[in-house]
Enzyme design. Structure first.
Site, mmCIF file in Angstrom:
data_model
loop_
_atom_site.group_PDB
_atom_site.id
_atom_site.type_symbol
_atom_site.label_atom_id
_atom_site.label_comp_id
_atom_site.label_asym_id
_atom_site.label_seq_id
_atom_site.Cartn_x
_atom_site.Cartn_y
_atom_site.Cartn_z
ATOM 1 N N ARG A 193 0.847 -1.197 0.000
ATOM 2 C CA ARG A 193 0.000 0.000 0.000
ATOM 3 C C ARG A 193 0.890 1.257 0.000
ATOM 4 O O ARG A 193 0.987 1.970 -0.996
ATOM 5 C CB ARG A 193 -0.939 -0.014 1.225
ATOM 6 C CG ARG A 193 -2.173 0.864 1.065
ATOM 7 C CD ARG A 193 -1.946 2.333 1.387
ATOM 8 N NE ARG A 193 -1.409 2.535 2.734
ATOM 9 C CZ ARG A 193 -0.903 3.694 3.137
ATOM 10 N NH1 ARG A 193 -0.847 4.738 2.318
ATOM 11 N NH2 ARG A 193 -0.403 3.810 4.358
ATOM 12 N N ASP A 194 1.601 1.502 1.079
ATOM 13 C CA ASP A 194 2.370 2.751 1.190
ATOM 14 C C ASP A 194 3.521 2.784 0.195
ATOM 15 O O ASP A 194 3.904 3.852 -0.298
ATOM 16 C CB ASP A 194 2.903 2.891 2.621
ATOM 17 C CG ASP A 194 3.178 4.335 3.009
ATOM 18 O OD1 ASP A 194 2.914 5.234 2.195
ATOM 19 O OD2 ASP A 194 3.675 4.576 4.125
ATOM 20 N N HIS A 204 4.801 3.560 12.978
ATOM 21 C CA HIS A 204 4.976 3.587 11.521
ATOM 22 C C HIS A 204 6.008 4.664 11.214
ATOM 23 O O HIS A 204 5.808 5.821 11.581
ATOM 24 C CB HIS A 204 3.629 3.930 10.863
ATOM 25 C CG HIS A 204 3.683 4.118 9.374
ATOM 26 N ND1 HIS A 204 3.245 3.159 8.488
ATOM 27 C CD2 HIS A 204 4.135 5.152 8.610
ATOM 28 C CE1 HIS A 204 3.402 3.594 7.245
ATOM 29 N NE2 HIS A 204 3.950 4.804 7.294
ATOM 30 N N HIS A 227 9.398 6.290 8.589
ATOM 31 C CA HIS A 227 10.095 6.402 7.303
ATOM 32 C C HIS A 227 11.574 6.698 7.572
ATOM 33 O O HIS A 227 11.918 7.324 8.570
ATOM 34 C CB HIS A 227 9.467 7.514 6.456
ATOM 35 C CG HIS A 227 8.137 7.135 5.892
ATOM 36 N ND1 HIS A 227 7.913 6.970 4.554
ATOM 37 C CD2 HIS A 227 6.947 6.852 6.505
ATOM 38 C CE1 HIS A 227 6.648 6.625 4.351
ATOM 39 N NE2 HIS A 227 6.039 6.551 5.519
ATOM 40 N N CYS A 267 10.624 8.811 -1.724
ATOM 41 C CA CYS A 267 9.940 10.030 -2.122
ATOM 42 C C CYS A 267 10.328 10.377 -3.570
ATOM 43 O O CYS A 267 11.504 10.561 -3.854
ATOM 44 C CB CYS A 267 10.373 11.131 -1.179
ATOM 45 S SG CYS A 267 9.510 12.641 -1.455
ATOM 46 N N ASN A 286 9.663 4.012 3.475
ATOM 47 C CA ASN A 286 9.348 3.305 4.707
ATOM 48 C C ASN A 286 10.586 2.567 5.205
ATOM 49 O O ASN A 286 11.431 2.158 4.413
ATOM 50 C CB ASN A 286 8.248 2.276 4.449
ATOM 51 C CG ASN A 286 6.891 2.915 4.170
ATOM 52 O OD1 ASN A 286 6.212 3.329 5.080
ATOM 53 N ND2 ASN A 286 6.534 2.996 2.900
#
Lengths: 299, 299
Positions: A13-14, A209, A211, A242, A251
């Protein structure tokens, strides 16, 4: 007894949503299945969002169908931005919804076009949807819990007040505090999680969560663990870089977190050798922004 | 009062020696001067070793001459493997010798062809050389203090016993505990430094030297800081990657450590903007194995 942690895989997903080129559903499923085979039992497989907003998530229904036959204890998680997405998710087989909004009001307005109060109201409606469907659980992810790309550092008092409001609305949900920008500092991570854990009856419902954009992810995972957190979102191969900062990490990499914990004598339940298969598949995705350290040693 | 840390720049020695292609002395000096301009006042500029062993260090004398006119408070450090190297160093202008040997006897035999007892005897002779030269100070670096590439984890009791022997031989020297392989775990780092600091009168003489090979460097720096360490070896641009693991990181990157501390409210004395000039120069070195996270965001 050996200490244990639980990893929640979020690359599908991310990670995938950061890729502009469409990823074939079969390629997505191959990675998800390789991750499950390596022992990742909780995987965020996609989201019910408008395909106009994020075209990469348009195949969520075939993805959910593709993971239906995974192990009985496999939990597929789908992100939902609102009640409508939650309602759509109930028409398919998945075990948990992930409702996301931001601690920073500016980021929340920018991201989901809602005030914080409006997002809390939406959360109540999502909780109602979840309550009506047997076997469906809820998770709430509070983005920008530490830092906002628009307004900078987020006051921990503000984040904790929201955290308490979320606990009041959904007392049995998982709750993730997210370092969306990668700029949370380990000192801040330790402090916020220590205080958040003091507000909870069941610490296993709290998730970190993070990054790795600024190279702090493993230090932050260590700090959160030290505070008592035992559940972490990770993404295979550090998926999710990014697009406007080439080479910057996304992540925190699943394999880096596995290495960090296992080499410290803490059980993750993940088979590192089998995880290499998922890493190899992730490396084949065109346009993927990858990161992490351990992956590079395996070459 | 704001907390402070001191960084010791090691790229011109530990970083450059990992490059097979010869680096021009003028290029070395340009990087060293850019580092000094950014506020790095302690720089390991090279070593007095046999050019047959490490050809890259053959220009140590012109390098030392080139840094002579840097600021009054600039400290140039040179690595010496033995009494002979120490004696040679006294014929030139430098402020500190760095005598290196390994906590792991296997690694020490492999690296400097000496038993630990022989290295401790050599250390006594190096200390005598230092004592005879006014204005010259000593540092001892204990390689493989946590982990050995040949024998794996090093028993902390063994490392601490050696640490105490070194303290007895050179009571005013700086002392670095080095994670040579990058496999030290943050838990082990915190524990060993907590115990090492309990043996010292002056904690500012204790140094942590680490590598980011497994992505643990910043977590380890955080752990050492938490234990009370305030002096850290770093290398601009993460210089010093392992030639047999392309993409793998070498020494922890100076700019990553600066970011970690400064964003946590701890003063490093380094000007991040000026440091970019040194990073840009490092990136131009042919055959350099670079690492780190912050560097990639600056692109």
């Amino acid at each position: 007894m050996q200490d244990k942690v639980t990893l929640i895989e979020v690359a599908p997903r991310d990670g995938f949503q950061s890729v502009i080129e469409p990823i074939a559903t079969t390629d997505k499923l191959a990675i998800i299945k390789a991750l499950a085979a390596a022992g990742l039992k909780h995987i965020e497989v996609g989201s019910f969002v408008s395909p106009k907003a994020i075209a990469q998530m348009a195949d969520i229904v075939p993805v959910l169908q593709g993971v239906e036959r995974l192990a009985d204890d496999f939990e597929s998680i789908v992100l939902v931005p609102n009640q409508q997405g939650a309602q759509m998710a109930t028409e398919h087989r998945c075990q948990r919804l992930n409702f996301v909004f931001s601690a920073s009001e500016t980021h929340n307005l920018n991201n989901v076009n809602k005030t914080l109060q409006q997002s809390l109201e939406e959360l109540k409606r999502v909780q109602q949807v979840v309550d009506k469907k047997e076997g469906l659980a809820l998770r709430v992810s509070l983005a920008t819990s530490f830092d906002c790309p628009f307004t900078g550092a987020v006051n921990p008092e503000h984040t904790l007040a929201l955290f308490q409001q979320i606990l009041n609305i959904c007392p049995s949900a998982q709750l993730a505090l997210c370092d969306t920008t990668g700029r949370a500092h380990p000192f801040a991570v330790r402090d916020l999680f220590t205080r958040a854990l003091a507000l909870m009856d069941e610490p296993e419902r709290l998730i970190f969560h993070c990054h790795d954009t600024y190279g702090l992810a493993i230090a932050n995972v260590a700090a959160a663990y030290q505070a008592g957190v035992r559940t972490f979102d990770t993404a295979v191969a550090g998926f999710g870089g990014c697009p406007f900062a080439p080479g910057a990490s996304g992540n925190v990499a699943t394999e880096d977190v596995v290495y960090f914990f296992e080499s410290g004598g803490i059980d993750t339940g993940i088979d590192s050798k089998k995880l290499k298969q998922a890493i190899a598949l992730a490396e084949q995705i065109e346009g993927a922004q990858l990161g992490g350290s351990i992956r590079l040693l395996n070459r």
